[in-house]
Design a protein around this motif. Sequence first.
Motif, PDB file in Angstrom:
ATOM      1  N   PRO A  60      -3.624  15.626  -7.900  1.00 22.31           N
ATOM      2  CA  PRO A  60      -3.551  16.989  -7.723  1.00 22.31           C
ATOM      3  C   PRO A  60      -4.697  17.518  -6.574  1.00 22.31           C
ATOM      4  CG  PRO A  60      -5.268  16.274  -9.437  1.00 22.31           C
ATOM      5  CD  PRO A  60      -4.162  15.462  -9.263  1.00 22.31           C
ATOM      6  N   GLN A  61      -5.338  16.573  -5.918  1.00 21.21           N
ATOM      7  CA  GLN A  61      -6.098  16.793  -4.645  1.00 21.21           C
ATOM      8  C   GLN A  61      -5.750  15.359  -3.956  1.00 21.21           C
ATOM      9  OE1 GLN A  61     -10.108  17.655  -5.442  1.00 21.21           O
ATOM     10  NE2 GLN A  61      -9.575  19.405  -6.493  1.00 21.21           N
ATOM     11  N   LEU A  62      -6.202  15.535  -2.666  1.00 19.78           N
ATOM     12  CA  LEU A  62      -6.003  14.361  -1.659  1.00 19.78           C
ATOM     13  C   LEU A  62      -6.732  13.179  -2.097  1.00 19.78           C
ATOM     14  CD1 LEU A  62      -4.479  13.748   1.204  1.00 19.78           C
ATOM     15  CD2 LEU A  62      -7.013  14.279   2.041  1.00 19.78           C
ATOM     16  N   ASP A  63      -6.144  12.029  -1.881  1.00 20.60           N
ATOM     17  CA  ASP A  63      -6.914  10.745  -2.345  1.00 20.60           C
ATOM     18  C   ASP A  63      -8.105  10.491  -1.347  1.00 20.60           C
ATOM     19  OD1 ASP A  63      -7.762   8.250  -3.209  1.00 20.60           O
ATOM     20  OD2 ASP A  63      -5.779   7.611  -3.646  1.00 20.60           O
ATOM     21  N   THR A  64      -9.140  10.883  -1.538  1.00 16.39           N
ATOM     22  CA  THR A  64     -10.073  10.648  -0.387  1.00 16.39           C
ATOM     23  C   THR A  64     -10.586   8.872  -0.283  1.00 16.39           C
ATOM     24  OG1 THR A  64     -11.947  11.008  -2.001  1.00 16.39           O
ATOM     25  CG2 THR A  64     -11.129  12.802  -0.570  1.00 16.39           C
ATOM     26  N   SER A  65     -10.177   8.124  -1.206  1.00 15.31           N
ATOM     27  CA  SER A  65     -10.225   6.699  -1.045  1.00 15.31           C
ATOM     28  C   SER A  65      -9.281   6.195  -0.075  1.00 15.31           C
ATOM     29  CB  SER A  65     -10.101   5.901  -2.595  1.00 15.31           C
ATOM     30  OG  SER A  65      -8.613   6.118  -2.740  1.00 15.31           O
ATOM     31  N   ARG A  66      -8.057   7.036   0.353  1.00 18.78           N
ATOM     32  CA  ARG A  66      -7.284   6.604   1.261  1.00 18.78           C
ATOM     33  C   ARG A  66      -7.105   7.201   2.488  1.00 18.78           C
ATOM     34  NH1 ARG A  66      -3.233   3.436  -1.293  1.00 18.78           N
ATOM     35  NH2 ARG A  66      -3.545   3.286  -3.648  1.00 18.78           N
TER      36      ARG A  66
ATOM     37  N   TRP B 137       0.876  -1.132  -0.022  1.00 22.75           N
ATOM     38  CA  TRP B 137       0.022   0.088   0.017  1.00 22.75           C
ATOM     39  C   TRP B 137       0.961   1.225   0.004  1.00 22.75           C
ATOM     40  CZ3 TRP B 137      -1.241   4.337   3.152  1.00 22.75           C
ATOM     41  CH2 TRP B 137      -2.478   4.798   2.732  1.00 22.75           C
ATOM     42  N   GLN B 138       0.330   2.202  -0.770  1.00 22.98           N
ATOM     43  CA  GLN B 138       1.327   3.437  -0.745  1.00 22.98           C
ATOM     44  C   GLN B 138       0.587   4.692  -1.269  1.00 22.98           C
ATOM     45  OE1 GLN B 138       3.188   1.709  -4.822  1.00 22.98           O
ATOM     46  NE2 GLN B 138       4.297   3.645  -4.293  1.00 22.98           N
ATOM     47  N   ASP B 139       1.111   5.895  -0.975  1.00 22.02           N
ATOM     48  CA  ASP B 139       0.504   7.060  -1.592  1.00 22.02           C
ATOM     49  C   ASP B 139       1.778   7.949  -1.737  1.00 22.02           C
ATOM     50  OD1 ASP B 139      -0.741   9.173  -2.605  1.00 22.02           O
ATOM     51  OD2 ASP B 139      -2.306   9.160  -0.987  1.00 22.02           O
ATOM     52  N   GLU B 140       2.101   8.344  -2.979  1.00 22.42           N
ATOM     53  CA  GLU B 140       3.122   9.175  -3.628  1.00 22.42           C
ATOM     54  C   GLU B 140       2.763  10.624  -3.549  1.00 22.42           C
ATOM     55  OE1 GLU B 140       6.323   7.735  -3.969  1.00 22.42           O
ATOM     56  OE2 GLU B 140       5.364   5.776  -3.509  1.00 22.42           O
ATOM     57  N   PHE B 141       1.442  10.970  -3.363  1.00 23.54           N
ATOM     58  CA  PHE B 141       0.843  12.230  -3.261  1.00 23.54           C
ATOM     59  C   PHE B 141       1.212  12.981  -4.629  1.00 23.54           C
ATOM     60  CE2 PHE B 141       1.656  11.262   1.245  1.00 23.54           C
ATOM     61  CZ  PHE B 141       0.214  11.238   1.698  1.00 23.54           C
ATOM     62  N   ASN B 142       1.090  12.291  -5.779  1.00 26.89           N
ATOM     63  CA  ASN B 142       1.220  12.701  -7.265  1.00 26.89           C
ATOM     64  C   ASN B 142       0.063  13.324  -7.916  1.00 26.89           C
ATOM     65  OD1 ASN B 142       4.129  12.307  -7.039  1.00 26.89           O
ATOM     66  ND2 ASN B 142       3.842  10.315  -7.923  1.00 26.89           N
TER      67      ASN B 142
ATOM     68  N   PHE C 144      -3.589  -1.804   9.087  1.00 29.66           N
ATOM     69  CA  PHE C 144      -2.732  -2.849   8.861  1.00 29.66           C
ATOM     70  C   PHE C 144      -2.261  -3.478  10.088  1.00 29.66           C
ATOM     71  CE2 PHE C 144       0.471   0.317   9.078  1.00 29.66           C
ATOM     72  CZ  PHE C 144       1.633  -0.438   9.389  1.00 29.66           C
ATOM     73  N   GLN C 145      -1.927  -4.867  10.042  1.00 29.26           N
ATOM     74  CA  GLN C 145      -1.323  -5.536  11.234  1.00 29.26           C
ATOM     75  C   GLN C 145      -0.208  -6.216  10.903  1.00 29.26           C
ATOM     76  OE1 GLN C 145      -4.208  -7.973  13.441  1.00 29.26           O
ATOM     77  NE2 GLN C 145      -2.511  -9.498  14.022  1.00 29.26           N
ATOM     78  N   TYR C 146       0.950  -5.969  11.643  1.00 27.34           N
ATOM     79  CA  TYR C 146       2.288  -6.141  11.144  1.00 27.34           C
ATOM     80  C   TYR C 146       2.835  -5.780   9.787  1.00 27.34           C
ATOM     81  CZ  TYR C 146       0.796  -9.404  15.071  1.00 27.34           C
ATOM     82  OH  TYR C 146       0.315  -9.962  16.306  1.00 27.34           O
ATOM     83  N   GLY C 147       4.000  -5.438   9.856  1.00 30.39           N
ATOM     84  CA  GLY C 147       4.630  -5.042   8.729  1.00 30.39           C
ATOM     85  C   GLY C 147       5.597  -3.738   8.995  1.00 30.39           C
ATOM     86  N   ARG C 148       5.958  -3.073   7.786  1.00 30.73           N
ATOM     87  CA  ARG C 148       6.701  -1.940   8.080  1.00 30.73           C
ATOM     88  C   ARG C 148       6.042  -0.877   7.062  1.00 30.73           C
ATOM     89  NH1 ARG C 148      13.412  -2.003   6.385  1.00 30.73           N
ATOM     90  NH2 ARG C 148      13.554   0.213   7.109  1.00 30.73           N
ATOM     91  N   ILE C 149       6.110   0.492   7.915  1.00 29.58           N
ATOM     92  CA  ILE C 149       5.687   1.513   7.374  1.00 29.58           C
ATOM     93  C   ILE C 149       6.768   2.601   7.282  1.00 29.58           C
ATOM     94  CG2 ILE C 149       4.941   2.476   9.665  1.00 29.58           C
ATOM     95  CD1 ILE C 149       2.637   3.987   7.968  1.00 29.58           C
ATOM     96  N   GLU C 150       6.818   3.179   6.205  1.00 29.83           N
ATOM     97  CA  GLU C 150       7.799   4.203   6.136  1.00 29.83           C
ATOM     98  C   GLU C 150       7.326   5.714   5.515  1.00 29.83           C
ATOM     99  OE1 GLU C 150      12.447   2.667   5.400  1.00 29.83           O
ATOM    100  OE2 GLU C 150      10.833   2.872   3.528  1.00 29.83           O
ATOM    101  N   ILE C 151       7.834   6.793   6.337  1.00 28.45           N
ATOM    102  CA  ILE C 151       7.013   8.058   5.816  1.00 28.45           C
ATOM    103  C   ILE C 151       8.265   9.006   5.479  1.00 28.45           C
ATOM    104  CG2 ILE C 151       5.139   9.766   6.382  1.00 28.45           C
ATOM    105  CD1 ILE C 151       4.036   7.957   8.372  1.00 28.45           C
TER     106      ILE C 151
ATOM    107  N   VAL D 220       4.932  16.203   3.390  1.00 33.86           N
ATOM    108  CA  VAL D 220       4.949  14.742   3.221  1.00 33.86           C
ATOM    109  C   VAL D 220       5.272  14.525   1.830  1.00 33.86           C
ATOM    110  CG1 VAL D 220       3.804  12.701   3.540  1.00 33.86           C
ATOM    111  CG2 VAL D 220       3.437  14.711   5.121  1.00 33.86           C
ATOM    112  N   ASP D 221       6.408  13.426   1.592  1.00 31.35           N
ATOM    113  CA  ASP D 221       6.503  13.140   0.126  1.00 31.35           C
ATOM    114  C   ASP D 221       6.077  11.902  -0.277  1.00 31.35           C
ATOM    115  OD1 ASP D 221       7.906  12.728  -2.304  1.00 31.35           O
ATOM    116  OD2 ASP D 221      10.061  12.480  -1.608  1.00 31.35           O
ATOM    117  N   TRP D 222       6.202  10.890   0.628  1.00 26.65           N
ATOM    118  CA  TRP D 222       5.309   9.611   0.545  1.00 26.65           C
ATOM    119  C   TRP D 222       5.049   8.811   1.578  1.00 26.65           C
ATOM    120  CZ3 TRP D 222       9.006   6.436   2.057  1.00 26.65           C
ATOM    121  CH2 TRP D 222      10.185   6.498   1.670  1.00 26.65           C
TER     122      TRP D 222
END
Length: 285
Positions: A63-69, A56-61, A128-135, A278-280
């Motif tokens: 034009p507007q905030l992704d409201t599905s996320r 799962w990711q969001d790169e914020f590319n 999510f449950q368990y894993g890695r998140i990076e911001i 925030v970049d991604w």
Amino acid sequence: MSYLSSHIQLTMKRILLMLLAVAAISSCKVTNRSGNRQHIYVQKQGREHKTWKLVWQDEFNQPQLDTSRWTRIPPNNAAWGKHMSSNEACYRLDSGLLYLRGIVNPDTVADPRPFLTGGIWSKGKFAFQYGRIEIRAKLEGAQGAWPAMWMLAEQDKYGKYPKNGEIDIMEHLNHDQLIYQTTHSWYTLELKQDKNPPHGGTAKLDPLAFNTFGISWYPDRIEFQLNGKTTFTYPRVQGVDPSQWPYDQPFYILIDQQLGGDWVGKVHPEQLPVQMIVDWVRVYQ
């Protein structure tokens, strides 16, 4: 061999290849999805011993905030939430960057609060449950600025806060050159067991640069990270009160440019606006 027989064999071969491809994809599945929107990602058992895969990711590319996320965080009575706002002036997307802005309120007639600020959460849209998140983000400094990246439980497994726990990936105060990385729970807050084991740590950073903040979350520990390096580990402990480890359930993400509160101190309006850029956001399992 007749044309018909040849065509049937070719078709059967294609079907077999498709079935093999599907089987290969299934065998590589890293998460089990659930929830009414299939938005809850629970890492498959045993995946913690294998290579991370992006789920799962969001790169914020866009034009507007992704409201599905994401949803803009509404105001609340907690110290961190009293200035949260959906005001457009608190949000900007530009060149693949999301700007969450803390500002002096330009219209105290419509909204009497002196300051407004922006934040987003994935509540009800991704957990999510368990894993890695990076911001990856840059933190601007101002007196009274309290940018944070953190996580709360998506489902009410153990009861009202703090029984479901809290994971603070990063908190930054004012103009500090360090961040705080912390866990909170009934065990640490109500039973006062914040040193058995230590429930948080700090890490130095360059506040003028983009940094990558994250955790690697396992069934038996949470490893806090800065720029890919582990800075602090909170372990699951055997033989203590069960409230020590509420981190066995899905959590959602909060990213917010908080303002004011007892911990960070009063906001100095002459130092506003202040931004978290925030970049991604990327999640692996």
